[in-house]
Design an enzyme around this catalytic site. Structure first.
Site, PDB file in Angstrom:
ATOM      1  N   ASP A 196     -19.952  10.106   2.281  1.00  0.00           N
ATOM      2  CA  ASP A 196     -21.176  10.369   1.947  1.00  0.00           C
ATOM      3  C   ASP A 196     -22.144   9.090   2.057  1.00  0.00           C
ATOM      4  O   ASP A 196     -22.097   8.186   1.182  1.00  0.00           O
ATOM      5  CB  ASP A 196     -21.208  10.579   0.429  1.00  0.00           C
ATOM      6  CG  ASP A 196     -22.665  11.012  -0.235  1.00  0.00           C
ATOM      7  OD1 ASP A 196     -23.623  10.637   0.461  1.00  0.00           O
ATOM      8  OD2 ASP A 196     -22.855  11.413  -1.494  1.00  0.00           O
ATOM      9  N   GLN A 240     -26.469   6.881   0.371  1.00  0.00           N
ATOM     10  CA  GLN A 240     -27.283   5.503  -0.304  1.00  0.00           C
ATOM     11  C   GLN A 240     -26.848   4.100   0.571  1.00  0.00           C
ATOM     12  O   GLN A 240     -27.255   3.207   0.323  1.00  0.00           O
ATOM     13  CB  GLN A 240     -26.535   5.123  -1.516  1.00  0.00           C
ATOM     14  CG  GLN A 240     -27.056   6.135  -2.436  1.00  0.00           C
ATOM     15  CD  GLN A 240     -28.530   6.208  -2.887  1.00  0.00           C
ATOM     16  OE1 GLN A 240     -29.238   5.040  -2.768  1.00  0.00           O
ATOM     17  NE2 GLN A 240     -28.951   7.238  -3.748  1.00  0.00           N
ATOM     18  N   CYS A 277     -27.195  11.742 -11.739  1.00  0.00           N
ATOM     19  CA  CYS A 277     -26.098  12.772 -11.077  1.00  0.00           C
ATOM     20  C   CYS A 277     -24.854  12.341 -10.733  1.00  0.00           C
ATOM     21  O   CYS A 277     -23.954  12.624  -9.917  1.00  0.00           O
ATOM     22  CB  CYS A 277     -26.924  13.290  -9.897  1.00  0.00           C
ATOM     23  SG  CYS A 277     -28.464  13.937 -10.108  1.00  0.00           S
ATOM     24  N   LYS A 293     -34.452   9.606   2.003  1.00  0.00           N
ATOM     25  CA  LYS A 293     -33.895   8.234   1.409  1.00  0.00           C
ATOM     26  C   LYS A 293     -34.130   7.476   2.617  1.00  0.00           C
ATOM     27  O   LYS A 293     -33.773   6.128   2.218  1.00  0.00           O
ATOM     28  CB  LYS A 293     -32.304   8.260   1.103  1.00  0.00           C
ATOM     29  CG  LYS A 293     -32.478   9.242  -0.211  1.00  0.00           C
ATOM     30  CD  LYS A 293     -30.845   8.958  -0.914  1.00  0.00           C
ATOM     31  CE  LYS A 293     -30.522   9.993  -1.848  1.00  0.00           C
ATOM     32  NZ  LYS A 293     -31.258  10.324  -3.224  1.00  0.00           N
ATOM     33  N   HIS A 324     -21.385  10.795  -6.745  1.00  0.00           N
ATOM     34  CA  HIS A 324     -22.327  11.583  -6.849  1.00  0.00           C
ATOM     35  C   HIS A 324     -22.247  12.972  -7.147  1.00  0.00           C
ATOM     36  O   HIS A 324     -21.014  13.731  -6.672  1.00  0.00           O
ATOM     37  CB  HIS A 324     -23.524  11.701  -5.968  1.00  0.00           C
ATOM     38  CG  HIS A 324     -25.022  12.383  -6.178  1.00  0.00           C
ATOM     39  ND1 HIS A 324     -25.231  13.699  -6.082  1.00  0.00           N
ATOM     40  CD2 HIS A 324     -26.040  11.841  -6.692  1.00  0.00           C
ATOM     41  CE1 HIS A 324     -26.302  13.856  -6.164  1.00  0.00           C
ATOM     42  NE2 HIS A 324     -26.994  12.743  -6.621  1.00  0.00           N
TER      43      HIS A 324
END
Ligand code: C6P
Length: 404
Positions: A199, A202, A363, A225, A122
């Site tokens: 990261d 997600q 993104c 999220k 991203h």
């Protein structure tokens, strides 16, 4: 037992209509809806506790401080960090990575050093590193991906050298759904003497996270999220590394002593938390983590995997369907295109049927370039989605496809 009807009752928004059609919310990769338990926690704090934290001697301030610090402990447990000193509250994944890019750059990166990212990142895990590399005269290297959307591990191994300071890799791709082998990535980096940032934007909402097991040095995620409010996120970092980083922003909270001649800085994690924190959001984040933990992360994962497998099988029956990402080892994100239909047209027409999906480059423009496309339609599932909703999506896509 995973009682989906009861779960949906916790999310009032799922009962609403758009364009006189029942809402089918399949944009959970962008943000999730919030259960009553989370909103109630916020309302309760504003109505009954609200006061600035770490500052007041008075009762409310102490109570708000206790809630804020209990939330930090809740996050620690949730990702299995060793200590609350390792949990820094931020505004979200983006701010977590920017914080790290700045502070890590100042502490550890010199001219000619290298930072490794992947082709499926991203923008949040590319641009802060580019900015830092520019500032420090360092070089950004990119791990390529295979045609089916997995990392080329051999290329990764070959890329590492004595100049590699940090490897920055997403746990789950927000476009391809690929679940990356983060444990292996960390092991390889560590054997080269390099550090790793994962990261987790997600991954955290979909399956259990154990930062000690993965052994990553840094881990970032966003509250919104994972069914918590916007404006709260987390940067985890191993204590002995975080100790070596300089502060990010200056201001209240992050100091120990200030004079015009010299300022000394606060202990971890406050050194990285300048200004009044969003203590209501941290409390609500803890409520969200309680909520998903009560359902069980393994149950959530199983439910969403079933939905994903079912959706892929059904979508693949549609003529001209192209689904991006790997067949195996993927999370609850499905990016697709049908024939020559533009992703924006598909998304707009699905919207008129009450189906909320995301379209565009998500993104992740470098990934779009790699795939040779300008964007995709993306359906992403949350813990409350149902097979019936998948059927509505599939019928919707078929209907739109027939119009072209
Ligand atoms: N992806 C999506 O629709 P923030 O905006 O800071 O909460 O999260 C940024 C971010 C970082 N990494 C990954 C892998 C992400 O998916 C995201 C956010 C959303 O895909 C909004 S662009």
């Amino acid at each position: 037992m995973y009682d989906i009807a009861a779960i949906r009752q916790d999310f009032p928004i799922l009962g609403r209509e758009v364009y006189k059609k029942p809402l089918v919310y399949l944009d959970n990769g962008a943000t999730t809806q919030k259960p009553r338990q989370v909103v109630d926690a916020m309302v309760d704090e504003y109505y009954n506790v609200n006061a600035n934290v770490h500052r007041g001697v008075h009762f409310l301030s102490q109570q708000a401080t206790d809630l804020h610090e209990q939330s930090r402990e809740r996050v620690r447990q949730f990702i299995n960090a060793q200590s609350t000193s390792e949990i820094v509250f931020t505004r979200g994944t983006t701010e977590s990575i920017n914080l790290l890019a700045f502070c890590f750059g100042e502490a550890f990166v010199h001219e000619g050093d290298e930072i490794v990212v992947t082709e499926m990142e991203h923008h949040s895990n590319i641009v802060p590193w580019q900015m830092m590399c520019e500032r420090k005269g360092a070089k950004l290297k990119v791990i390529p991906i295979t045609d089916d959307g997995r990392l080329c591990m051999d290329a990764y191994r070959q890329m590492l050298n004595e100049k590699t300071r940090l490897v920055c890799c997403t746990h789950v791709s927000n476009v391809l759904g690929t679940i990356n082998p983060v444990k292996e990535i960390v092991k390889i980096a560590h054997s080269n003497g390099s550090l790793v940032l994962i990261d987790g934007a997600q991954s955290t909402p979909h399956f259990a996270i154990d930062v000690q097991d993965v052994d990553c040095d840094f881990f970032a995620f966003s509250g919104h999220k994972i069914y918590a409010p916007t404006g709260i996120g987390v940067l985890y970092g191993k204590e002995q590394l975080m100790e070596k980083l300089p502060p990010y922003q200056g201001g209240g909270e992050m100091i120990q002593k200030v004079t015009f001649e010299k300022t000394t800085y606060n202990d971890l994690p406050y050194k990285f938390e300048a200004g009044t924190p969003d203590y209501v959001a941290s409390h609500a984040l803890a409520a969200a983590l309680d909520y998903v933990s009560k359902l069980g992360m393994d149950n959530i994962f199983k439910h969403e995997q079933e939905l994903t497998t079912y959706a892929i099988a059904k979508l693949q029956e549609i003529e001209g369907m192209r689904i991006f990402g790997p067949v195996e080892g993927r999370d609850a994100v499905i990016s697709f295109l049908v024939g020559n239909i533009h992703h924006l047209d598909m998304g707009t027409l699905l919207d008129r049927l009450g189906i909320a999906v995301r379209t565009g480059h998500h993104c992740a423009e470098p990934l779009m370039n790699r795939l040779g496309i300008t964007g995709t339609v993306r359906a992403s599932f949350g813990l409350y989605n149902t097979k019936d909703e998948v059927d509505v999506l599939v019928a919707g896509v078929k209907r739109v496809a027939q119009m072209f």
